[in-house]
Design a protein around this motif. Structure first.
Motif, mmCIF file in Angstrom:
data_model
loop_
_atom_site.group_PDB
_atom_site.id
_atom_site.type_symbol
_atom_site.label_atom_id
_atom_site.label_comp_id
_atom_site.label_asym_id
_atom_site.label_seq_id
_atom_site.Cartn_x
_atom_site.Cartn_y
_atom_site.Cartn_z
ATOM 1 N N TYR B 195 42.223 37.634 34.832
ATOM 2 C CA TYR B 195 42.216 38.656 35.872
ATOM 3 C C TYR B 195 42.332 40.026 35.214
ATOM 4 O O TYR B 195 43.221 40.246 34.386
ATOM 5 C CB TYR B 195 43.384 38.430 36.838
ATOM 6 N N GLY B 196 41.432 40.929 35.582
ATOM 7 C CA GLY B 196 41.483 42.281 35.021
ATOM 8 C C GLY B 196 40.578 42.491 33.820
ATOM 9 O O GLY B 196 40.423 43.610 33.346
ATOM 10 N N ARG B 200 36.350 44.761 38.987
ATOM 11 C CA ARG B 200 35.988 44.296 40.327
ATOM 12 C C ARG B 200 35.296 45.397 41.131
ATOM 13 O O ARG B 200 34.946 45.192 42.299
ATOM 14 C CB ARG B 200 37.240 43.837 41.090
ATOM 15 N N TYR B 201 35.121 46.578 40.539
ATOM 16 C CA TYR B 201 34.539 47.669 41.312
ATOM 17 C C TYR B 201 33.123 47.289 41.745
ATOM 18 O O TYR B 201 32.258 47.011 40.922
ATOM 19 C CB TYR B 201 34.518 48.973 40.506
ATOM 20 N N SER B 208 41.871 40.187 46.840
ATOM 21 C CA SER B 208 41.863 41.130 45.725
ATOM 22 C C SER B 208 42.699 40.705 44.523
ATOM 23 O O SER B 208 42.351 41.014 43.387
ATOM 24 C CB SER B 208 42.351 42.489 46.218
ATOM 25 N N SER B 209 43.808 40.016 44.748
ATOM 26 C CA SER B 209 44.669 39.675 43.609
ATOM 27 C C SER B 209 44.186 38.411 42.911
ATOM 28 O O SER B 209 44.799 37.980 41.930
ATOM 29 C CB SER B 209 46.132 39.525 44.051
ATOM 30 N N PRO B 235 37.715 52.549 34.499
ATOM 31 C CA PRO B 235 38.680 53.450 35.164
ATOM 32 C C PRO B 235 38.577 53.423 36.689
ATOM 33 O O PRO B 235 39.465 53.954 37.358
ATOM 34 C CB PRO B 235 38.315 54.836 34.617
ATOM 35 N N ARG B 236 37.547 52.802 37.236
ATOM 36 C CA ARG B 236 37.429 52.772 38.703
ATOM 37 C C ARG B 236 38.164 51.586 39.326
ATOM 38 O O ARG B 236 38.200 51.445 40.549
ATOM 39 C CB ARG B 236 35.949 52.730 39.097
ATOM 40 N N ASP B 237 38.696 50.715 38.465
ATOM 41 C CA ASP B 237 39.450 49.560 38.959
ATOM 42 C C ASP B 237 40.864 49.642 38.387
ATOM 43 O O ASP B 237 41.080 49.471 37.192
ATOM 44 C CB ASP B 237 38.749 48.269 38.512
ATOM 45 N N SER B 238 41.843 49.915 39.260
ATOM 46 C CA SER B 238 43.237 50.069 38.813
ATOM 47 C C SER B 238 43.780 48.808 38.173
ATOM 48 O O SER B 238 44.760 48.849 37.444
ATOM 49 C CB SER B 238 44.136 50.420 39.996
ATOM 50 N N THR B 239 43.173 47.655 38.494
ATOM 51 C CA THR B 239 43.681 46.396 37.975
ATOM 52 C C THR B 239 42.872 45.931 36.764
ATOM 53 O O THR B 239 42.944 44.766 36.373
ATOM 54 C CB THR B 239 43.652 45.306 39.063
ATOM 55 N N SER B 240 42.099 46.852 36.208
ATOM 56 C CA SER B 240 41.315 46.520 35.022
ATOM 57 C C SER B 240 42.217 46.652 33.793
ATOM 58 O O SER B 240 42.955 47.629 33.646
ATOM 59 C CB SER B 240 40.141 47.501 34.958
ATOM 60 N N ILE B 241 42.181 45.631 32.920
ATOM 61 C CA ILE B 241 43.031 45.661 31.724
ATOM 62 C C ILE B 241 42.487 46.694 30.754
ATOM 63 O O ILE B 241 41.291 46.741 30.485
ATOM 64 C CB ILE B 241 43.061 44.266 31.055
#
Lengths: 100, 484, 499
Positions: B195-196, B200-201, B208-209, B235-241
């Motif tokens: 995940y991440g 997911r953008y 979502s989780s 940078p457009r996905d806050s949950t991106s590692i």
């Protein structure tokens, strides 16, 4: 702790979710959803008072962006997708809310 | 005309060297689509014209001495829940019919930047909710290995497209097994990354989780190639590692000598078809033969995985799908008031399974039930993560079936949602934990249909997982070989 | 049903409603919820401009339109400003998470609002009012604004409108909701609270706090209880308060309405009510067709916020001196109480720096504050040389200028920048001698025998008015050169002598 899901519960959540169900659908969904909820009774019955919840699998915190303007969407392109538009705004039927 | 290779790696190499043109690669795939798509229905939309223009542009770049990228000229199918600028993105739902997003998903940008040719938008269970692709508003996709059987789901169209040779690679999304299970049922490779790892953008959200985008391919190496191309921080996905894409192709030949691999007790017994379990044991033997240490491991909390998943995913979905209200895009059924319009639109626009999950999730979050259901499920998620952590102290990877059975027949499970949900029992735990997992084809079941075995790994351990996958790929019995 | 109710004047913290029917004394209890838009360049979760008044649907993108597949990314400056405001309100900054508040409304693109619910960023602070009251702050959390509906057809109002048009420029604009504790006891105090909060918002740069543009919006939770009752009454939440005037009137009306009902033995129903400025009353909100159940849960598209101790320390270090502190500093320098109007006004007008400097230059505190309060509500007052203000006060106290003359000189000081002595000389100001003044007053009394006899026999209320009449005449005849205090003293002595 766990409750058996009833027809009234289904009617209530349908209203909250803005879905309309026929009487027959209400019966079918009640049966199907109750089966899933009953299956979840094992989870509902667990004593997990000392276990913290995990809402998210990632340990990330403080993901922030700079306060800088970035190009947005093209208004005409966006409005072209709307079911109804007037005066460059999205048109909707009368709103019965609580504002005066 | 030279014969067209079947893997993305070979195609990209040939196109980059000028040996093959992207255009001729594309035409051969469009021919395959023309021949079999009517019976398979893998696509909601074939992008023949757009793909031809893109292929021509790739060829011009090669001619000009440029390198169009690692996926140069490779036809690629996109699950129809990935936003494509100006191209309909339906999620196989009436409610989004005709919607043309004003933007591209990050993965769509990335594969295009790597030179891939988007060949079409693939069918799915409506909003990715399902395990058979029977829940599509545009008709089911058929399993290319046996048209009377489902391809699995929800990414059934992406799996079938690769299995049918419509494209060497495709992208799907996996919330509870939606890449791995159809990969298993169609006999191809499918990967759910950590995940991440993949942005997911632009992926239309189901839960979502849990949602994660990943590749399908016929070979382990092609999935490695595609995952390398789409992974990495966004940078457009806050949950991106915030990390670079992993190196996978480089480690594929490193073997499994010394790796400790655990068979998960809870996923080898009741509920798992004997032929499927036998293939998993055979896969374990193959890994042992390659030098891995095989053991058994118990992950007790897994028994709660399904229940937790079917509370968490619908809860998030009930909120994610609220926006389909007939105001800004998609369909509208008009009415005198906005509230009635919302209701009529949603009632007409969503299919049964989507409605079921929205109501289930609304219930799990509603006042009086939150603590007993959603709140409990989040705690079970903690238990599952802890149990995995314990297991990964002793093992580098875990091995399980991907799906309890091989591909089932149409209509077999549609009337009983719970039996359909039980299909996801092996795949759900890694979504809850956010860990990577992949399905690798490993021979046929007693019905002659493909069996997939699942490798699970701790977060970010994709390189180890892919090493084992490459060993399994080499050791896999041919699909044609009858089950003993 | 009408009850005769009288409002007692404000005495310290107590403002009560006395029922003339029952004699019961009621206390108003108010807690305010304030939404303010943060003064960022871009929106809360996307790079669209945070701009008021642009063409409809121009400041939009997939994120703030809630298009399928879009994802929010938190604006750093929102966190910075929210914490600045929180620390200015003496809140503790806590690790926080965002939550979704689920309900359908067409101006909300995702049909849920991203807000903070059980773990807000700022908790447990306070705000000191100029009257000395400390109002607790329960929390100040971050959330997103909605778009704007325009109602078309019918009456142009929502009820009876044929349809509505939605503009999403405001959707996703960052808000902080400041939830005050129910420590406010009268309408004026509520207005004072908003004024004070606005001063803090401006001082910290958190918001432009314009009620008329909607960048500061106030909801009032109003209840009443019998004085001495420790329990809070059932409250009503009053919405649609578009000005300070509306706020005061609405609280006043609502409190009377509730006392009315309670004295009739009717229980208050906890509800949302809307202020109708035209009718001067609150009305119940239209009851929703479905039960409210917001189904809050943690927003899975965002990660938790855990500001470091260093970040919080940097914010503390950079906080400006806030109004309450400025009042305390000025009051001490002037040797007066911090709740005195001169102090409050000086800080409100941003002239406390001038006043402090003038006092520092030897100006007498009280006199300096009097000028700041009454004679310096003008443009350019801030650039006045504090040394000149101190000198002016000195001339006054030495009897070389009357109060009226000082006022004229001060106005000239602001416009010309010259010293008071030079201006006084130029204007030919010198105080009149007392015999000259007495003669002038006697002549004026003789000219107005009717007014004089009224003045002589006047009660307290009319006395002040008629005294004003005579003082005004003297000032006119003396062209402002008479000292007001001396005039009053002479008038009083004549009055006492003749009665």
């Amino acid at each position: 702790m766990s409750a058996h899901l009833t027809r009234d519960d289904v009617a209530k959540v349908a209203l909250l979710a803005r879905l309309e169900l026929t009487d027959a659908e209400l019966d079918t969904y009640t049966g199907q959803l109750a089966a899933v909820i009953d299956h979840a009774a094992d989870v509902a019955a667990l004593d997990l008072a000392d276990i913290p919840p995990t809402a998210h699998p990632l340990p990330l915190v403080n993901v922030l962006r700079d306060d800088v303007i970035r190009p947005g969407a093209n208004r005409d392109e966006v409005l072209s997708q709307a079911p109804s538009v007037e005066d460059r705004r999205f048109r909707v039927p009368a709103i019965l809310g609580e504002e005066p | 005309m030279a014969s067209i290779p079947t893997t993305a790696i070979e195609i990209a190499a040939a196109v980059r060297s000028g040996e093959l043109s992207a255009r001729e690669v594309l035409e051969s795939h469009l021919d395959a689509i023309e021949a079999r798509e009517p019976e398979i229905n893998a696509f909601n939309l074939v992008l023949a014209d757009e793909a031809r223009a893109a292929a021509t542009a790739i060829d011009e770049r090669v001619a000009a001495g440029e390198d169009p990228g690692v996926l140069a000229g490779v036809p690629l199918a996109l699950k129809d829940n990935l936003c494509t600028h100006g191209i309909p993105t339906t999620c196989s739902s009436r409610i989004l019919e005709g919607w043309r997003p004003p933007y591209d998903a990050t993965v769509v940008q990335r594969v295009a930047a790597a030179g891939a040719i988007a060949i079409g938008k693939t069918n799915l269970d409506e909003f990715a909710m399902g395990s058979s692709t029977e829940n599509s508003a545009f008709g089911p996709t058929r399993n290319p290995r046996d048209l009377s059987r489902v391809p699995g789901g929800s990414s059934g169209g992406s799996a079938a497209a690769v299995a049918a040779g419509f494209a060497p690679i495709s992208l799907g999304s996996d919330t509870g097994g939606s890449i791995r299970q159809p990969a298993a049922l169609c006999g191809v490779v499918g990967v759910k990354p950590t995940y991440g790892m993949v942005s997911r953008y632009g992926l239309v959200a189901f839960a979502s989780s849990l949602d994660q985008i990943g590749p399908f391919s016929t070979t382990v190496a092609d999935s490695a190639l595609l995952l390398e191309a789409i992974a990495g921080h966004d940078p457009r996905d806050s949950t991106s590692i915030n990390a670079a894409a992993p190196s996978l192709l480089d480690v594929l030949d490193q073997g499994v000598a010394g790796l400790r691999i655990g068979l998960v007790t809870e996923l080898m017994g009741e509920g798992i078809a004997p032929d499927v379990a036998a293939r998993v044991r055979q896969a374990a033997e193959a890994l042992a033969a390659a030098g891995a240490e095989i053991g058994e491991v118990s992950i007790p909390a897994l028994s709660y995985g399904l229940s937790a998943y079917y509370l968490i995913a619908p809860a998030e979905a009930s909120s994610n799908l609220a926006r389909y209200d007939g105001v800004r895009y998609g369909m509208r059924v008009d009415a005198a008031t906005t509230a009635e319009m919302n209701t009529k639109t949603r009632t007409a626009g969503f299919g049964d399974e989507v409605k079921r999950r929205i109501m289930l999730g609304t219930y799990a979050l509603s006042a009086g039930y939150y603590d007993a259901y959603y709140g409990k499920a989040l705690k079970v998620r903690t238990l599952i993560m802890r149990d995995f952590e314990t297991a990964y102290k002793d093992f580098d990877l875990l091995l399980t079936p991907t799906s309890p059975t091989t591909a089932f027949r149409f209509g077999e499970k549609t009337s009983d949602p719970l039996s359909m949900y039980l299909n996801d029992i092996c795949t759900i735990p890694t979504n809850l934990a956010g860990h990577p997992a992949m399905s690798v084809p490993f021979g046929a079941g007693s019905d002659g249909m493909p069996v997939g075995v699942q490798l699970m790994a701790p977060a970010l351990a994709e390189p180890t997982m892919f090493r084992a996958a490459a060993v399994l790929e080499d050791a896999a019995p041919p699909l044609e070989e009858a089950f003993q | 049903m009408t009850l005769n109710l009288t409002h007692e004047p404000i005495e310290g913290e107590h403002f009560t409603i006395t029922s003339e029917n029952t004699g019961d004394v009621w206390e108003i209890v108010v807690g305010l919820e304030v939404h303010c838009e943060l003064a960022t360049v871009t929106k809360l979760f996307c790079g669209c401009p945070n701009m008021f008044g642009d063409e409809p649907n121009t400041n939009v993108c997939p994120v703030c339109l809630g298009l399928p597949g879009s994802l929010p990314v938190l604006n750093h400056q929102v966190v910075e400003l929210a914490m600045r405001l929180g620390r200015a309100l003496h809140c503790s900054v806590e690790p926080s998470v965002f939550a979704r508040k689920n309900y359908f409304y067409p101006d909300m693109p995702k049909d849920y609002q991203v807000s903070q619910f059980d773990r807000p960023i700022n908790v447990d602070g306070w705000l000191d009012l100029p009257d000395g009251t400390r109002v607790g702050i329960e929390r100040a959390h971050i959330e997103e604004d909605t778009g704007k509906n325009t109602h078309a057809g019918g009456s142009g109002r929502i009820h009876g409108a044929d349809y509505s048009l939605v503009d999403y420029n405001r959707a996703g604009v960052p808000l902080v909701e400041i939830v005050g504790r129910p420590h406010i006891r009268h309408p004026e105090q509520a207005k004072m609270y908003i004024d004070e909060l606005r001063a803090i918002l401006l001082a910290t740069g958190a918001s432009d706090a314009k009620m008329e543009e909607g960048s500061l919006r106030v909801d009032a939770n109003v209840s009443v209880r019998r004085v001495g009752d420790p329990e809070l009454g059932k409250r009503c939440e009053i919405k649609n308060l578009n000005s300070l005037r509306s706020l005061g009137r609405a609280i006043d009306y609502e409190a009377r309405r509730q006392v009315d009902l309670l004295e009739e033995g009717i229980a208050i129903r906890q509800e949302t009510r809307h202020w109708d400025e035209g009718a001067g009353r609150t009305r119940p909100g239209r009851s929703k067709e479905e039960a409210e159940d917001y189904r809050y849960f943690q927003e899975p598209d965002l990660v938790p916020l855990e500001p470091s101790a260093e970040w919080i320390a940097a914010i503390d270090a950079a906080l400006p001196v806030l109004p309450a502190q400025r009042r305390a500093i000025l009051a001490e320098a002037a040797g007066v109480g911090a709740t005195e109007s001169g102090v409050v006004m000086a800080v409100q007008r941003g002239l406390d720096g001038l006043a402090l400097a003038a006092i520092d230059q030897g100006g007498e505190g009280r006199r300096v504050l009097t000028h700041v309060e009454h004679n310096l509500a003008v443009d350019g007052a801030g650039s006045l040389d504090p040394k000149h203000l101190a000198e002016l006060v000195g001339l006054e106290l030495a009897g070389q200028l009357t109060a009226t003359q000082a006022k004229t000189v001060l106005a000239e000081m602001v416009s010309s920048g010259s010293s008071p002595a030079a201006i006084a000389t130029e204007l030919g100001f010198e105080a009149m001698d007392s015999s000259e003044l007495e003669a002038m007053i006697d002549a004026i009394i003789a000219e107005s025998p009717d007014e004089w006899s009224s003045f002589r026999d006047a009660d307290e209320k009319r006395h002040a008015k008629l005294q004003g009449f005579f003082v005004g005449k003297v000032m006119k005849v003396s062209k402002g050169q008479a000292d007001g205090k001396a005039v009053t003293a002479i008038l009083e002595s004549r009055r006492n002598a003749s009665s």
